[in-house]
Design a protein around this motif. Structure first.
Motif, short mmCIF file in Angstrom:
data_model
loop_
_atom_site.label_atom_id
_atom_site.label_comp_id
_atom_site.label_asym_id
_atom_site.label_seq_id
_atom_site.Cartn_x
_atom_site.Cartn_y
_atom_site.Cartn_z
N ARG A 198 52.23 23.39 69.25
CA ARG A 198 53.00 22.84 70.37
C ARG A 198 53.50 21.43 70.02
O ARG A 198 54.66 21.08 70.30
CB ARG A 198 52.14 22.82 71.63
CG ARG A 198 52.88 22.45 72.90
CD ARG A 198 52.08 22.80 74.14
NE ARG A 198 50.75 22.20 74.12
CZ ARG A 198 49.63 22.91 74.01
NH1 ARG A 198 49.67 24.22 73.91
NH2 ARG A 198 48.44 22.30 74.00
N ALA A 199 52.63 20.61 69.40
CA ALA A 199 53.01 19.26 69.00
C ALA A 199 54.08 19.28 67.92
O ALA A 199 55.05 18.51 67.96
CB ALA A 199 51.78 18.50 68.53
N LEU A 200 53.93 20.18 66.93
CA LEU A 200 54.95 20.31 65.89
C LEU A 200 56.29 20.71 66.50
O LEU A 200 57.35 20.22 66.09
CB LEU A 200 54.53 21.36 64.85
CG LEU A 200 53.52 20.95 63.80
CD1 LEU A 200 53.33 22.09 62.79
CD2 LEU A 200 53.93 19.69 63.07
N GLY A 201 56.24 21.59 67.48
CA GLY A 201 57.47 22.04 68.15
C GLY A 201 58.18 20.89 68.84
O GLY A 201 59.41 20.78 68.76
N SER A 202 57.42 20.02 69.48
CA SER A 202 58.05 18.89 70.18
C SER A 202 58.63 17.89 69.18
O SER A 202 59.70 17.31 69.41
CB SER A 202 57.04 18.19 71.10
OG SER A 202 55.98 17.63 70.36
N LEU A 203 57.96 17.73 68.03
CA LEU A 203 58.49 16.85 66.99
C LEU A 203 59.76 17.43 66.37
O LEU A 203 60.71 16.70 66.06
CB LEU A 203 57.44 16.61 65.90
CG LEU A 203 56.24 15.74 66.28
CD1 LEU A 203 55.18 15.79 65.18
CD2 LEU A 203 56.67 14.30 66.54
N PHE A 204 59.78 18.73 66.21
CA PHE A 204 60.95 19.40 65.64
C PHE A 204 62.15 19.29 66.59
O PHE A 204 63.27 18.99 66.17
CB PHE A 204 60.63 20.87 65.36
CG PHE A 204 61.73 21.62 64.70
CD1 PHE A 204 61.97 21.49 63.33
CD2 PHE A 204 62.56 22.47 65.43
CE1 PHE A 204 63.00 22.18 62.71
CE2 PHE A 204 63.59 23.16 64.82
CZ PHE A 204 63.81 23.02 63.46
N LYS B 48 62.36 14.78 64.61
CA LYS B 48 61.53 13.83 63.87
C LYS B 48 61.00 14.43 62.58
O LYS B 48 60.60 13.68 61.68
CB LYS B 48 60.34 13.38 64.74
CG LYS B 48 60.72 12.72 66.05
CD LYS B 48 61.51 11.45 65.85
CE LYS B 48 60.72 10.37 65.16
NZ LYS B 48 61.51 9.11 65.00
N ILE B 49 60.94 15.77 62.47
CA ILE B 49 60.37 16.41 61.29
C ILE B 49 61.23 17.58 60.86
O ILE B 49 62.07 18.09 61.61
CB ILE B 49 58.93 16.92 61.56
CG1 ILE B 49 58.93 17.97 62.68
CG2 ILE B 49 57.98 15.77 61.86
CD1 ILE B 49 57.63 18.71 62.85
N GLU B 50 61.01 18.00 59.61
CA GLU B 50 61.57 19.26 59.12
C GLU B 50 60.42 20.09 58.57
O GLU B 50 59.45 19.55 58.00
CB GLU B 50 62.63 19.01 58.05
CG GLU B 50 62.16 18.25 56.84
CD GLU B 50 63.29 17.99 55.84
OE1 GLU B 50 63.00 17.94 54.63
OE2 GLU B 50 64.45 17.84 56.27
N LEU B 51 60.49 21.40 58.78
CA LEU B 51 59.41 22.31 58.42
C LEU B 51 59.86 23.28 57.35
O LEU B 51 61.01 23.70 57.31
CB LEU B 51 58.96 23.12 59.65
CG LEU B 51 58.29 22.35 60.79
CD1 LEU B 51 58.35 23.15 62.08
CD2 LEU B 51 56.85 22.06 60.43
N ASN B 52 58.91 23.63 56.45
CA ASN B 52 59.12 24.77 55.56
C ASN B 52 57.81 25.55 55.46
O ASN B 52 56.87 25.26 56.21
CB ASN B 52 59.66 24.34 54.19
CG ASN B 52 58.73 23.39 53.46
OD1 ASN B 52 57.51 23.57 53.47
ND2 ASN B 52 59.29 22.37 52.83
N GLU B 53 57.70 26.46 54.55
CA GLU B 53 56.53 27.33 54.48
C GLU B 53 55.26 26.59 54.07
O GLU B 53 54.16 27.01 54.42
CB GLU B 53 56.79 28.48 53.50
CG GLU B 53 57.83 29.48 53.97
CD GLU B 53 57.36 30.26 55.20
OE1 GLU B 53 56.17 30.59 55.27
OE2 GLU B 53 58.20 30.50 56.09
#
Length: 281
Positions: free
Chosen positions: A259-265, A269-274
Motif C-alpha cells: 500500500r505504501a509503495l502504491g502511494s509512492l508510485f 516518487k519511485i519507479e518499480l521493476n521486478e
C-alpha cells in the motif's frame, strides 16, 4: 576601557600612523586607516575596542554588527577545522566561534556563506562568538509579526536534534522541522525555506521542507522513502518481496508495504521493476 564595547575616548596626540587615545588612565591606538577623519588633540570620539592579531587592544571607528552581550545573525567567512569558524561582525578581525560550540561531525558544521545567531562574549581577554540556547534567541527578538500557515519563509538552521532541526528567520521566528519533513542532510547555518504548517501554543512554528503532495503520504511511505534515501536512492525490495524480509527490515506487513509503495508510485516518487525500487530524482 572595555573591549567588545563602544567607548568614548579623548585624542591624546597624533603619531605618524595613528592616534593615541585615552580614557584618562589607559591608552590605546587608533590606526589612521581605522579613522573617519583627522582628529584634534583633546577631541572626544566613540570607538569600538577589540584585540588585534598580536594581542593588543585596538580602537576602530567602524560600527560593529553586535557588541559584547548582544545577539546577532552573522555570516561565516572562513572554516578552520582545528579552531572553528570565523564570523564577520563589521571589524577588520573576524569573530571566532570555537569548535567547542560546534558538532563533533564536521559535516554538520556551517560553511562559508551560511549565517548563525550568536552572542559576543569575552573570554581570557579575547572576544568570541558563542551559540546560545534556542529560547534565548526568541527572547532577543520579542516583536515579531505572526507567520501565516502555508507561508514559505527563509530561515537558518541553528540546532540539530534527534527528531529534527530548529531554524530561525531573520526576525527571530523559531521553526521546528521534524526529520520526516526533510529528505536531505542539514547542517548548522544552512539557509532553508520551510513551509509553515502550524504554530504551537508556545509560539514555536512547525514547518516542512518537502512538497505538499509528499506531506499527504502515510507514515509507512515516508519510512520507506527515508530508508531509500539512506541507501543511495535504491533498494532491493518490491511488491514481490518476501513478507518476512519486509517485516524484518521495515517492521510492517506485506499488505502495508504494498500500500505504501502504491502511494509512492502514484505520487511519482519511485519507479518499480521486478528486482528493485528506485527514487525518481
Amino acid at each position: 576601557m572595555e573591549i567588545g564595547k563602544i567607548n568614548t575616548l579623548s585624542v591624546l596626540r597624533e603619531t605618524e600612523i595613528s592616534y593615541l587615545l585615552t580614557d584618562g588612565t589607559d591608552e590605546v591606538f587608533l590606526h589612521k586607516k581605522e579613522a573617519k577623519k583627522a582628529y584634534l588633540d583633546g577631541e572626544a570620539i566613540d570607538v569600538f575596542l577589540y584585540v588585534d592579531n598580536i594581542g593588543r587592544i585596538t580602537a576602530s571607528t567602524m560600527e560593529p554588527i553586535i557588541q559584547k552581550g548582544q545577539v546577532g545573525l552573522l555570516g561565516v567567512v572562513e572554516v578552520k577545522p582545528k579552531y572553528g569558524v570565523f564570523l564577520y561582525y563589521g571589524m577588520v578581525k573576524d569573530l571566532l566561534l570555537s569548535l567547542d560550540d560546534l558538532p563533533s561531525d564536521l559535516n554538520k558544521w556551517p560553511q562559508v556563506g551560511d549565517k548563525l545567531y550568536v552572542e559576543m562574549i569575552e573570554k581570557n581577554n579575547q572576544l568570541f562568538a558563542h551559540i546560545i540556547g534556542r529560547k534565548q534567541i526568541t527572547h532577543h527578538y520579542p516583536d515579531r509579526p505572526r507567520l501565516e500557515d502555508r507561508q514559505i519563509v527563509d530561515a537558518y538552521v541553528m540546532y540539530l536534534l534527534e527528531n529534527g532541526a530548529v531554524a530561525f528567520t531573520e526576525a527571530g521566528d523559531e521553526i521546528f522541522i521534524h526529520k520526516n519533513n526533510y529528505r536531505h542532510a542539514l547542517h548548522i547555518g544552512m539557509l532553508v525555506s520551510p513551509k509553515i504548517l502550524k504554530q504551537n501554543p508556545n509560539g514555536e512554528y512547525v514547518g516542512s521542507l518537502i512538497e505538499q503532495k509528499e506531506l499527504m503520504l502515510e507514515q509507512d511511505a515516508l519510512d520507506i522513502l527515508a530508508y531509500m534515501e539512506r541507501k543511495g536512492g535504491v533498494m532491493p525490495f518490491t511488491d514481490k518481496s518476501d513478507p518476512e524480509q519486509i517485516s524484518r527490515v521495515f517492521h510492517m506487513s506485506k499488505s502495508a508495504f504494498k500500500r505504501a509503495l502504491g502511494s509512492l508510485f502514484k505520487a511519482k516518487k519511485i519507479e518499480l521493476n521486478e528486482t528493485e525500487t528506485k527514487i525518481i530524482k
